[in-house]
Design a protein around this motif. Structure first.
Motif, short mmCIF file in Angstrom:
data_model
loop_
_atom_site.label_atom_id
_atom_site.label_comp_id
_atom_site.label_asym_id
_atom_site.label_seq_id
_atom_site.Cartn_x
_atom_site.Cartn_y
_atom_site.Cartn_z
N GLY A 64 7.56 -7.12 -9.93
CA GLY A 64 6.17 -7.34 -10.27
C GLY A 64 5.22 -7.15 -9.11
O GLY A 64 4.15 -7.74 -9.07
N ILE A 65 5.62 -6.35 -8.13
CA ILE A 65 4.75 -6.08 -6.98
C ILE A 65 4.26 -4.64 -7.08
O ILE A 65 5.07 -3.71 -7.05
N PRO A 66 2.96 -4.43 -7.17
CA PRO A 66 2.48 -3.04 -7.24
C PRO A 66 2.78 -2.29 -5.94
O PRO A 66 2.55 -2.82 -4.85
N ILE A 67 3.33 -1.10 -6.07
CA ILE A 67 3.53 -0.23 -4.91
C ILE A 67 2.63 0.97 -5.14
O ILE A 67 2.87 1.79 -6.02
N VAL A 102 12.95 4.75 -6.91
CA VAL A 102 13.26 3.42 -6.37
C VAL A 102 12.00 2.56 -6.25
O VAL A 102 12.00 1.38 -6.60
N ALA A 103 10.92 3.17 -5.79
CA ALA A 103 9.66 2.41 -5.67
C ALA A 103 9.21 1.92 -7.05
O ALA A 103 8.79 0.76 -7.20
N ASP A 104 9.34 2.77 -8.05
CA ASP A 104 8.94 2.36 -9.41
C ASP A 104 9.83 1.24 -9.94
O ASP A 104 9.36 0.31 -10.60
N GLN A 105 11.13 1.34 -9.62
CA GLN A 105 12.06 0.27 -10.05
C GLN A 105 11.68 -1.06 -9.42
O GLN A 105 11.64 -2.09 -10.09
N ILE A 106 11.41 -1.03 -8.12
CA ILE A 106 11.08 -2.28 -7.42
C ILE A 106 9.80 -2.87 -7.99
O ILE A 106 9.69 -4.07 -8.23
N PHE A 126 10.35 -7.89 2.36
CA PHE A 126 11.24 -7.95 1.19
C PHE A 126 11.35 -6.59 0.50
O PHE A 126 12.44 -6.07 0.26
N VAL A 127 10.20 -6.00 0.23
CA VAL A 127 10.19 -4.71 -0.47
C VAL A 127 10.85 -3.63 0.39
O VAL A 127 11.64 -2.82 -0.10
N GLY A 128 10.55 -3.65 1.68
CA GLY A 128 11.14 -2.65 2.57
C GLY A 128 12.65 -2.76 2.64
O GLY A 128 13.38 -1.76 2.61
N ARG A 158 0.84 -1.20 0.00
CA ARG A 158 0.00 0.00 0.00
C ARG A 158 0.87 1.25 0.00
O ARG A 158 0.58 2.22 -0.68
N THR A 159 1.95 1.20 0.77
CA THR A 159 2.78 2.39 0.81
C THR A 159 4.20 2.10 1.25
O THR A 159 4.44 1.23 2.09
N ILE A 160 5.13 2.81 0.64
CA ILE A 160 6.48 2.94 1.19
C ILE A 160 6.54 4.37 1.72
O ILE A 160 6.34 5.32 0.97
#
Lengths: 90, 447
Positions: free
Chosen positions: B67-70, B58-62, B251-253, B21-23
């Motif tokens: 393949g995980i929507p942020i 960075v969020a867009d790169q991840i 993982f994303v964090g 949902r959010t970084i």
């Protein structure tokens, strides 16, 4: 070395494997493992690929597969492998 | 290669609305304090825009690589009432405009921290900040505000409770939609990545990355596989699913923190719904066996859900924090909206539900003629639930100016639409007007 999982889903048709494999060969992505099955009448293929990320960026690989997706009407995803390990393994 | 695991992961994202949902990057503004307001604001702008300059990239790169929507990229800053207090400014709207400008420059969705902590009393900056909230929210679109009016340790500041009722009415008189950017808390947490309540706590590091996960759809789908099984099986199934969802957050964090060269703080183990079909907390409760959310039994089902999510999630990540629980924002949950519209869910039941989950009376539209004292009464009730039960509670209500029960307020996007709900019209005015401070509760003899 970049490791990624490529999944291909779509209407079964002649030459799916060949098209995807050709594209990967052109990109110099080595197929380490693959499996395919029919799920709900959809052809579903998973490939584990790796390549030298000094030679080919992830974004370029994604771009090339995106073009193949548009040409074939298949849904092609490419995701770095680490995410699957993180979610499914302790 | 474990095909089944890969397919399951892809399905969680593609069909069950699993996403990050959010970084949220927390940024301390203590080193921006200055006796001159304009200088302080320049330092604030510079610090935010340099600290978070790569956040969106960075969020867009991840998102692309894994393949995980942020969904959202956000920033939380030190409560502005603390930062601005040293300046001679009488009005803090200019600080909100600075936050807005920084958020726009960076392309982040929301920026939180136009906040004051007044659970025990007001310092000089707190009064000015609270008085500035209506104008600050009217002149910005990305700035979020929060005020903490109570805590288990400090009790409840009834003066602040009364004032916030009036402030919410004042905001609504201008535009009810702006009310969604203001939360009134008890036991507010320092590392919450979710808006509108995020701020960067006083005890936090200079900068930190916190992650909020979503995923009600994944839990709902998992429970469809155990229909008719005992409630123990339901609990186990939620735990297993929450584990996987939370791993994704961890993982994303971790990756985001590495790439941004900022320490990774916490994963907030919350189930955050969106108005999209199949992304609803209410539907999980119905899958557990309620005909509709709001039916007798709702509180028990929600308590089980909330607890099982935490049990599953705690082992999946290094540090848990934030609000961590199931959210029940009415306007952001399609099935909640249906239940309210059909008269199956009322404010009193929602209040009971907030005793067992995060976070409070959230995104609820009330009739435009609801008095400031009634809103203060709701705030006092929620703060009391939080204070006594050692948990965070909050109120984010929207007085729908000019509207009555049966109408609705439309927020759009992630924030959905809220049917106007009936409020008990007997007045608590004399209670609220007493003012003063509700003493902190005793921490023994728990009943």
């Amino acid at each position: 070395m970049m490791k990624a999982i490529i999944t291909v889903v779509g209407q079964d048709q002649v030459g799916i494997v060949a098209k995807v494999a050709n594209q990967l060969a052109e990109l110099k992505i080595n197929i380490v493992d693959m499996s395919q099955t029919l799920m709900d009448h959809n052809f579903t293929m998973m490939l584990s690929g790796e390549w030298d990320d000094q030679q080919l960026s992830f974004a370029d690989a994604q771009g090339a597969l995106g073009r193949l997706e548009n040409e074939t009407g298949l849904t092609i995803r490419i995701q770095r492998q680490a995410v699957f390990d993180a979610i499914q393994k302790l | 290669m474990e095909s089944q695991s890969i397919l399951e992961t892809i399905q969680m994202v593609a069909e069950e609305n699993l996403d990050i949902r959010t970084i949220t990057m927390g940024i301390s503004l203590f080193d921006c304090i200055d006796s001159d307001g304009a200088t302080a604001r320049q330092k604030i702008y510079d610090k935010i825009t340099t600290s978070a300059k790569d956040l969106v990239k960075v969020a867009d790169q991840i998102q692309a690589e894994y393949g995980i929507p942020i969904i959202n990229k956000r920033i939380a800053v030190t409560p502005i009432a603390l930062v601005a207090a040293a300046s001679g400014d009488d009005n803090y709207v200019a600080y909100a405009l600075t936050m807005e400008k920084a958020a726009r420059e960076l392309g982040v969705d929301l920026i939180g921290g136009f906040s004051a902590l007044v659970q025990k009393g007001y310092q000089s900056g707190d009064r000015k900040l609270i008085a500035s909230i209506p104008q600050a929210l009217a002149e910005t679109s990305r700035v979020c505000s929060s005020v903490n009016v109570g805590s288990t340790r400090a009790g409840i500041n009834l003066d602040a409770v009364g004032e916030m009722g009036r402030i919410i009415k004042q905001i609504a008189a201008d535009d009810p939609v702006n009310c969604m950017s203001l939360v009134v808390f008890a036991n507010a947490v320092d590392d919450n990545p979710f808006m509108a309540g995020a701020f960067h706590g006083v005890g936090e590091a200079d900068r930190v990355i916190n992650v909020g996960i979503s995923g009600p759809g994944v839990v709902k789908r998992a429970l469809e596989q155990v229909r008719g099984a005992s409630i123990d099986v339901v609990s186990e199934q939620i735990k297993k699913t929450a584990f996987k969802v939370t791993r994704m957050g961890q993982f994303v964090g971790t990756i985001a923190a590495q790439r941004l060269h900022v320490p990774f703080g916490i994963v907030d183990l919350s189930l955050a719904p969106t108005p999209n079909e199949g992304d609803s907390v209410a539907e999980i409760l119905e899958e557990i066996g309620l005909e509709s959310v709001g039916a007798p039994g709702t509180t028990a089902a929600l308590a089980l859900l909330n607890d099982a999510v935490k049990k599953g999630g705690v082992m999946a990540c290094e540090h848990v924090g934030g609000l961590s629980g199931a959210f029940i924002p009415v306007s952001e949950d399609a099935e909640m909206i249906r239940a309210v519209s059909a008269g199956r869910l009322n404010i009193e039941k929602l209040e009971a539900m907030t005793a067992v989950c995060s976070v409070g009376l959230d995104m609820i539209a009330v009739p435009g003629d609801t008095s400031a004292a009634s809103i203060s009464g709701m705030i006092a009730d929620e703060a009391a639930i939080g204070m006594i039960n050692n948990k965070t509670t909050a109120v984010r209500v929207i007085p729908a100016t000019g509207k009555a029960v049966g109408d609705e307020v439309v927020f759009g996007g992630l924030f959905g639409r809220a049917p106007v709900m009936r409020v008990n019209t007997s007045q608590p005015a004399a209670f609220i007007e007493r003012g003063g401070h509700i003493p902190a509760p005793i921490h023994s003899f728990k009943n």
